[in-house]
Design a protein around this motif. Structure first.
Motif, PDB file in Angstrom:
ATOM      1  N   TRP A  73      60.373 -14.427  40.767  1.00  0.00           N
ATOM      2  CA  TRP A  73      59.272 -15.037  40.013  1.00  0.00           C
ATOM      3  C   TRP A  73      57.969 -14.333  40.332  1.00  0.00           C
ATOM      4  N   HIS A  74      57.259 -13.935  39.278  1.00  0.00           N
ATOM      5  CA  HIS A  74      55.949 -13.311  39.465  1.00  0.00           C
ATOM      6  C   HIS A  74      54.874 -14.230  38.909  1.00  0.00           C
ATOM      7  N   MET A  75      53.907 -14.567  39.745  1.00  0.00           N
ATOM      8  CA  MET A  75      52.777 -15.381  39.300  1.00  0.00           C
ATOM      9  C   MET A  75      51.738 -14.441  38.708  1.00  0.00           C
ATOM     10  N   ILE A  76      51.550 -14.524  37.393  1.00  0.00           N
ATOM     11  CA  ILE A  76      50.671 -13.554  36.729  1.00  0.00           C
ATOM     12  C   ILE A  76      49.375 -14.179  36.239  1.00  0.00           C
ATOM     13  N   MET A  93      55.784 -12.069  43.941  1.00  0.00           N
ATOM     14  CA  MET A  93      54.496 -11.371  43.911  1.00  0.00           C
ATOM     15  C   MET A  93      53.463 -12.236  43.193  1.00  0.00           C
ATOM     16  N   ILE A  94      52.222 -12.165  43.667  1.00  0.00           N
ATOM     17  CA  ILE A  94      51.097 -12.797  42.966  1.00  0.00           C
ATOM     18  C   ILE A  94      50.224 -11.673  42.417  1.00  0.00           C
ATOM     19  N   HIS A  95      50.080 -11.639  41.078  1.00  0.00           N
ATOM     20  CA  HIS A  95      49.373 -10.520  40.429  1.00  0.00           C
ATOM     21  C   HIS A  95      47.875 -10.740  40.281  1.00  0.00           C
ATOM     22  N   SER A  96      47.413 -11.940  40.602  1.00  0.00           N
ATOM     23  CA  SER A  96      46.096 -12.366  40.123  1.00  0.00           C
ATOM     24  C   SER A  96      45.119 -12.707  41.232  1.00  0.00           C
ATOM     25  N   VAL A  97      45.128 -11.950  42.318  1.00  0.00           N
ATOM     26  CA  VAL A  97      44.187 -12.232  43.405  1.00  0.00           C
ATOM     27  C   VAL A  97      42.856 -11.547  43.091  1.00  0.00           C
ATOM     28  N   ASP A  98      41.808 -12.347  43.019  1.00  0.00           N
ATOM     29  CA  ASP A  98      40.511 -11.767  42.660  1.00  0.00           C
ATOM     30  C   ASP A  98      39.357 -12.341  43.475  1.00  0.00           C
ATOM     31  N   PRO A 118      53.615 -10.474  48.853  1.00  0.00           N
ATOM     32  CA  PRO A 118      53.080  -9.273  48.190  1.00  0.00           C
ATOM     33  C   PRO A 118      52.091  -9.686  47.095  1.00  0.00           C
ATOM     34  N   ILE A 119      50.960  -9.052  47.061  1.00  0.00           N
ATOM     35  CA  ILE A 119      49.956  -9.397  46.045  1.00  0.00           C
ATOM     36  C   ILE A 119      49.409  -8.143  45.355  1.00  0.00           C
ATOM     37  N   LEU A 120      48.829  -8.395  44.193  1.00  0.00           N
ATOM     38  CA  LEU A 120      48.067  -7.360  43.492  1.00  0.00           C
ATOM     39  C   LEU A 120      46.636  -7.872  43.344  1.00  0.00           C
ATOM     40  N   LYS A 155      49.870  -4.637  47.373  1.00  0.00           N
ATOM     41  CA  LYS A 155      50.815  -3.652  46.824  1.00  0.00           C
ATOM     42  C   LYS A 155      50.233  -2.831  45.679  1.00  0.00           C
ATOM     43  N   GLY A 156      49.076  -3.259  45.161  1.00  0.00           N
ATOM     44  CA  GLY A 156      48.536  -2.491  44.039  1.00  0.00           C
ATOM     45  C   GLY A 156      47.559  -3.293  43.204  1.00  0.00           C
ATOM     46  N   LEU A 157      47.432  -2.897  41.949  1.00  0.00           N
ATOM     47  CA  LEU A 157      46.423  -3.459  41.054  1.00  0.00           C
ATOM     48  C   LEU A 157      47.051  -3.981  39.769  1.00  0.00           C
ATOM     49  N   MET A 158      46.370  -4.944  39.179  1.00  0.00           N
ATOM     50  CA  MET A 158      46.807  -5.509  37.900  1.00  0.00           C
ATOM     51  C   MET A 158      45.605  -5.608  36.968  1.00  0.00           C
TER      52      MET A 158
END
Ligand code: PLP
Length: 230
Positions: A73-76, A93-98, A118-120, A155-158
């Motif tokens: 599951w990816h939290m986008i 993974m959580i894609h939306s850390v800002d 793991p986060i983006l 882990k990277g960027l979104m």
């Protein structure tokens, strides 16, 4: 329909990779199943999908128990701090850390559950008013603050590109995100990799793949249009 759509999207990804001599294995297709019933997710699962994207905490929690345990599951979507605790041990993974505050909450809740998340970092490359995400110049300072959190792995960027009729209009946005990730990788910040670039949705994932996306988030193209009135 879901199985055919999934196969078509995967074929499009493969062809986009072939055009630029990329190995299609470098690109993970995230089936964005938000608002869709579990029956449709199961159709996608039976057709081979294992990576699903959702943008609401409650939906992840509900669907988590109803789907096989090998689903990732990816939290986008935008994540509220008071809800982190419900998903921190359920998501791949959580894609939306800002923000630093959100990262601090993830760190705290992940520590409680003894998991590493793991986060983006979400970047609002297009600088649209309506979107979440950091300005490009804010990304490095935030990464430097988060990098030594022991229960978070950057882990990277979104990015979420603007809605456009012609996908080519977003090519420059994808290029900018890629460039930012290359610049950050060159800084060799401890515990930080820039191995993931999450960009591209139904309207523009083929362009995103050509510009270096390693994860594309496709909803409508797999599951059909969403009905938010339900
Ligand atoms: C809904 C959503 C998607 C998928 O959008 P489609 O246009 O349906 O492919 C991708 N990323 C995020 C962050 C979303 O919220």
């Amino acid at each position: 329909m879901v199985a055919e759509n999934l196969a078509q999207v995967q074929k499009n990804i493969n062809e986009s990779c072939n055009k630029i001599n990329r190995d299609p294995k470098e690109v993970t297709l995230i089936a964005v199943s938000k608002t869709k019933p579990v029956e449709m997710l199961k159709e996608a699962y039976d057709a081979g999908a294992r990576v699903f994207g959702e943008n609401k905490v409650q939906e992840i929690v509900d669907k988590y128990d109803q789907m096989p345990s090998d689903v990732k599951w990816h939290m986008i979507g935008h994540l509220q701090r008071n809800k982190v605790k419900y998903i921190v041990d359920k998501v791949a993974m959580i894609h939306s850390v800002d923000s630093l505050r959100l990262a601090e909450t993830i760190e705290k809740e992940a520590a409680k559950k003894a998991v590493i998340v793991p986060i983006l970092i979400e970047v609002n490359v297009a600088q649209e008013e309506s979107k979440f995400g950091l300005k490009p110049e804010e990304v490095v300072p935030l990464i430097e603050q988060i990098s030594d959190f022991s229960h978070i792995q950057i882990k990277g960027l979104m990015t979420i590109a603007p809605y456009v009729d012609n996908a080519e209009e977003n090519r420059e946005i994808f290029r900018e995100l890629k460039k930012l990730s290359v610049d950050i990788a060159a800084k060799n910040i401890n515990n930080v990799t820039m191995s993931v670039l999450s960009m591209g949705m139904t309207g523009d994932y083929m362009v995103a793949v050509q510009e270096g996306a390693t994860m594309v988030r496709v909803g409508t193209g797999i599951f059909g249009a969403r009905n938010y009135a339900l």
